[in-house]
Motif scaffolding. Structure first.
Motif, PDB file in Angstrom:
ATOM      1  N   UNK A 119     -40.096   7.546  32.222  1.00  0.00           N
ATOM      2  CA  UNK A 119     -39.287   7.035  33.218  1.00  0.00           C
ATOM      3  C   UNK A 119     -38.030   6.599  32.552  1.00  0.00           C
ATOM      4  N   UNK A 120     -38.322   5.972  30.917  1.00  0.00           N
ATOM      5  CA  UNK A 120     -37.110   5.832  30.278  1.00  0.00           C
ATOM      6  C   UNK A 120     -37.348   6.420  28.879  1.00  0.00           C
ATOM      7  N   UNK A 136     -34.127   8.775  32.703  1.00  0.00           N
ATOM      8  CA  UNK A 136     -33.942  10.084  32.572  1.00  0.00           C
ATOM      9  C   UNK A 136     -32.680  10.429  33.521  1.00  0.00           C
ATOM     10  N   UNK A 137     -32.596   9.871  34.591  1.00  0.00           N
ATOM     11  CA  UNK A 137     -31.160  10.067  35.554  1.00  0.00           C
ATOM     12  C   UNK A 137     -30.014   9.728  34.622  1.00  0.00           C
ATOM     13  N   UNK A 138     -30.000   8.569  34.014  1.00  0.00           N
ATOM     14  CA  UNK A 138     -29.150   8.080  33.114  1.00  0.00           C
ATOM     15  C   UNK A 138     -28.738   8.852  31.849  1.00  0.00           C
ATOM     16  N   UNK A 139     -29.801   9.446  31.317  1.00  0.00           N
ATOM     17  CA  UNK A 139     -29.521  10.537  30.247  1.00  0.00           C
ATOM     18  C   UNK A 139     -29.022  11.698  30.748  1.00  0.00           C
ATOM     19  N   UNK A 140     -29.233  12.120  31.822  1.00  0.00           N
ATOM     20  CA  UNK A 140     -28.711  13.354  32.442  1.00  0.00           C
ATOM     21  C   UNK A 140     -27.201  13.090  32.642  1.00  0.00           C
ATOM     22  N   UNK A 141     -26.981  11.792  33.076  1.00  0.00           N
ATOM     23  CA  UNK A 141     -25.373  11.748  33.377  1.00  0.00           C
ATOM     24  C   UNK A 141     -24.695  11.533  32.133  1.00  0.00           C
ATOM     25  N   UNK A 142     -25.227  10.513  31.009  1.00  0.00           N
ATOM     26  CA  UNK A 142     -24.288  10.224  29.993  1.00  0.00           C
ATOM     27  C   UNK A 142     -24.338  11.474  28.912  1.00  0.00           C
ATOM     28  N   UNK A 143     -25.314  12.187  29.094  1.00  0.00           N
ATOM     29  CA  UNK A 143     -25.349  13.315  28.034  1.00  0.00           C
ATOM     30  C   UNK A 143     -24.406  14.773  28.206  1.00  0.00           C
TER      31      UNK A 143
END
Length: 155
Positions: A119-120, A136-143
């Motif tokens: 999840x994180x 994971x969605x934040x990683x997608x966005x920030x990366x």
């Protein structure tokens, strides 16, 4: 300073205040897991490679390594890591703090599917003693990743 580059990048997404800095090293997967009190697998390690003379970063779970046959099938070339002495110049972060945040525009980021079981995860933030907890969605966005790929296997 590369921590500052990562902070500035993450600020665009309102995530810069979430960066954690440690009084101990988090340069290796083992050290990062100890600093964060999490499993090594939850560390999102970022590896740098050269494909057709272009730099790429692959973010993978901490308990994974590159599977050469999968890598070759994905990129149609043998896996060639960026030389240790060239990493900071090419990616903007030194070994031990490499992350997909605050990197040059010509460096493409890929996320390995090994991360999807969490999840994180905890990627570094440009220094030997920093990390951030991201869904994971934040990683997608920030990366600002290019694609999910499957190029790893368990260590």
């Amino acid at each position: 300073m590369s921590l500052e580059k990562a902070k500035e990048h993450l600020k665009k997404y309102g995530m810069d205040e979430r960066i954690m800095e440690f009084p101990v090293s988090s340069a290796t997967v083992k050290e990062a897991a100890e600093a964060l009190s999490c499993s090594e697998a939850e560390i999102a390690k970022t590896l740098g490679f050269v494909v057709n003379e272009e730099a790429i970063l692959i973010v993978t779970a901490g308990d994974q390594k590159i599977d050469n046959s999968k890598y070759k099938a994905q990129f149609h070339t043998k896996a060639k890591m960026i030389a240790f002495e060239d990493v900071e110049n090419i990616v903007g972060h030194e070994v031990g703090g490499v992350c997909p945040f605050g990197i040059p525009d010509n460096v493409t980021v890929y996320l390995d599917v090994s991360l999807k079981r969490f999840d994180t995860v905890y990627p570094a933030c440009g220094s030997h003693n920093s990390a951030i907890k991201l869904a994971i969605a934040e990683l997608e966005q920030a990366s600002e990743y290019e694609a999910w790929i499957d190029v790893c296997k368990a260590i």
